[in-house]
Design a protein around this motif. Structure first.
Motif, short mmCIF file in Angstrom:
data_model
loop_
_atom_site.label_atom_id
_atom_site.label_comp_id
_atom_site.label_asym_id
_atom_site.label_seq_id
_atom_site.Cartn_x
_atom_site.Cartn_y
_atom_site.Cartn_z
N GLY A 11 0.82 -1.21 0.00
CA GLY A 11 0.00 0.00 0.00
C GLY A 11 0.85 1.26 0.00
N GLN A 14 2.17 1.81 -3.53
CA GLN A 14 1.10 2.36 -4.38
C GLN A 14 0.85 3.82 -4.06
OE1 GLN A 14 -2.14 -0.59 -3.75
NE2 GLN A 14 -2.15 -0.73 -6.00
N HIS A 18 1.04 6.92 -6.71
CA HIS A 18 -0.08 7.84 -6.96
C HIS A 18 0.31 9.28 -6.72
CE1 HIS A 18 -2.40 4.43 -7.73
NE2 HIS A 18 -3.11 4.31 -6.58
N ASN A 96 -10.15 10.88 -9.24
CA ASN A 96 -10.12 9.44 -8.97
C ASN A 96 -8.84 9.04 -8.24
OD1 ASN A 96 -11.09 6.66 -9.39
ND2 ASN A 96 -9.31 6.49 -10.75
N LEU A 97 -7.73 9.69 -8.65
CA LEU A 97 -6.44 9.40 -8.01
C LEU A 97 -6.44 9.84 -6.54
CD1 LEU A 97 -3.74 8.18 -8.87
CD2 LEU A 97 -2.88 10.49 -9.25
N GLN A 98 -7.07 10.96 -6.26
CA GLN A 98 -7.15 11.45 -4.88
C GLN A 98 -7.95 10.51 -4.00
OE1 GLN A 98 -5.50 14.22 -3.61
NE2 GLN A 98 -6.14 13.25 -1.68
N ASN A 99 -9.04 9.96 -4.59
CA ASN A 99 -9.84 8.98 -3.84
C ASN A 99 -9.01 7.74 -3.49
OD1 ASN A 99 -12.09 10.65 -4.01
ND2 ASN A 99 -12.88 9.66 -5.86
N GLN A 100 -8.21 7.30 -4.47
CA GLN A 100 -7.35 6.14 -4.21
C GLN A 100 -6.29 6.46 -3.14
OE1 GLN A 100 -5.95 3.90 -7.64
NE2 GLN A 100 -7.42 4.98 -8.96
N PHE A 103 -7.95 6.42 0.21
CA PHE A 103 -8.23 5.05 0.61
C PHE A 103 -6.95 4.34 1.10
CE2 PHE A 103 -8.29 0.53 -0.54
CZ PHE A 103 -9.34 0.10 0.26
N LEU A 104 -5.87 4.50 0.33
CA LEU A 104 -4.62 3.86 0.71
C LEU A 104 -4.07 4.42 2.02
CD1 LEU A 104 -2.83 3.64 -2.77
CD2 LEU A 104 -3.67 1.72 -1.39
N GLU A 107 -6.08 2.93 4.72
CA GLU A 107 -5.76 1.51 4.87
C GLU A 107 -4.41 1.32 5.56
OE1 GLU A 107 -4.99 -0.91 1.30
OE2 GLU A 107 -6.68 -2.15 1.96
#
Length: 430
Positions: A11, A14, A18, A96-100, A103-104, A107
């Motif tokens: 994570g 990733q 990002h 979309n990248l900011q949402n990921q 999330f990461l 997590e």
């Protein structure tokens, strides 16, 4: 635990990727707007080609490649349409990248918290294990050793564990059992010794008293007139008889003290009377030794004590001070109140002082301060031992402060005292 570590590591990688793409997106977006306003140089164009190769996924690289081709061909209309479409796509991509990224990040924090909790739990379990398996047993054995040094033998034997600590405890158990097995025998021997000293002292005192009386009569010339040589021999025999009687009396006192059979007749007595009677009884010794006795005025101080036994203590301390004082010097008898609100009586001389080695043994039985500069003064070696025991019976302590060449100050404390007829409030001794 390994799976959680891999999850967090993957994570994190990733998340970093990002963040890099987010930075690239802002860079190429700004570059696209620049292409609409001016013509870039060859060097700038080459840099944009490098940024293009860093774009992922592939459709973004294709879109930005078309923008660069249109800019190179000078097709402004097509360039404007391509840039407008690219900016819309990049805005959506960054969202979309900011949402990921969010999330990461969540997590990683979640799994990181789990790992931290597991590590803390493991550390707590480890410390608990060490505490129960090592620290507590070692601390217990250490405390038992201290108790043994302080003559406290209330020790319960337990089955030791099969480890290094257990081996240590086994060794200590063996030593403790040997010590405890000998305690009763030592007590029996000590009791037998006390009984022997008591009986022997009683049996010796009666004939010695008769011998002393006979010698005194002979020395007085009642039987017949004696020549000087005979008188001198009788005088020596009488002096030695007195010394033996004092030794026997000291042994009897010590035996009674050790057996807790020495009664104390405690009353409120004047400290000043104690000082003056001690001075009167020792004035002859002081005069023969050419030593002055100075007594501090303590008229208002009273102490709850057995006057005769307290005088016995003070006489012993003062007579020792006189014996060890040089001619022409003085011995001071004083009293004061210490920080613990105890009455302290001190006897100070200006003799040669005591070494630290002598200070550690002079209160033991049959021990006297000796050395090349302190010749042995003839005595029983029991005076200070008895003085210490008598003061202890009154609830106080005896001590000495001395340095070689600077004289000595012997002192003893008494907890119960008052000023005049008004009792002074005593501290709570718990």
């Amino acid at each position: 635990m390994a799976w959680l570590g891999q999850k967090i590591t993957f994570g994190y990688i990733q998340l970093q990727t990002h963040h890099v793409q987010m930075k690239i997106s802002y860079t190429v977006t700004e570059a696209s707007r620049t292409l609409l306003t001016r013509k870039v140089t060859d060097k700038e164009f080459s840099n944009l080609q490098l940024w293009r190769k860093k774009l992922t996924p592939e459709y973004r690289e294709d879109q930005f490649s078309n923008i660069l081709s249109a800019a190179a061909q000078g097709r402004s209309g097509r360039l404007r349409n391509l840039v407008r479409a690219f900016l819309v796509n990049e805005t959506s991509y960054r969202q979309n990248l900011q949402n990921q990224i969010d999330f990461l990040d969540h997590e990683i924090k979640y799994y990181g918290s789990i790992v931290a909790l597991i590590l803390l739990l493991s550390l707590w379990l480890l410390l608990t294990f060490l505490q129960r398996s090592i620290f507590t047993p070692v601390r217990r054995i250490s405390q038992i050793m201290v108790d043994f040094l302080n003559q406290k033998y209330t020790y319960r034997f337990t089955v030791p564990p099969d480890n290094e600590i257990g081996h240590l405890q086994t060794s200590f158990n063996a030593m403790a059992q040997k010590v405890l097995s000998q305690m009763e025998e030592l007590k029996s021997l000590d009791h037998a010794k006390s009984e022997f000293l008591s009986i022997a002292s009683h049996e010796l005192r009666t004939p010695l008293t008769s011998i002393k009386g006979s010698l005194s009569l002979m020395n007085s010339g009642v039987t017949e007139e004696l020549n000087d040589v005979t008188k001198n021999l009788i005088q020596i025999a009488e002096t030695e008889t007195d010394r033996l009687i004092r030794l026997i009396n000291d042994l009897l006192d010590l035996t009674k003290i050790e057996a807790r059979k020495l009664p104390l007749d405690k009353k409120w007595v004047s400290v000043q009377d104690l000082f003056m009677k001690t001075k009167e009884s020792l004035q002859g010794l002081a005069s023969s030794a050419d030593v002055q006795l100075h007594v501090e005025d303590s008229n208002r101080l009273l102490t709850l004590a057995d006057f005769d036994r307290l005088q016995q203590v003070l006489v012993n301390l003062v007579s020792n001070a006189i014996k060890y004082s040089p001619k022409g010097e003085s011995v001071r008898i004083e009293s004061n109140i210490n920080m613990d609100r105890e009455l302290v009586i001190t006897v100070t001389d200006k003799g040669k002082g005591l070494s630290p080695e002598d200070q550690s043994v002079i209160f033991e039985k049959f021990r006297q301060a000796t050395g090349p500069e302190n010749p042995l003064v003839r005595g029983t070696g029991l005076g200070l031992t008895i003085a210490k025991a008598l003061v202890a019976e009154h609830g106080g302590q005896v001590g000495v402060k001395s340095k070689p060449g600077q004289g000595s100050t012997f002192y003893f404390t008494l907890p119960d005292w008052k000023l005049g007829d008004s009792p002074v409030e005593q501290p709570d001794r718990g």
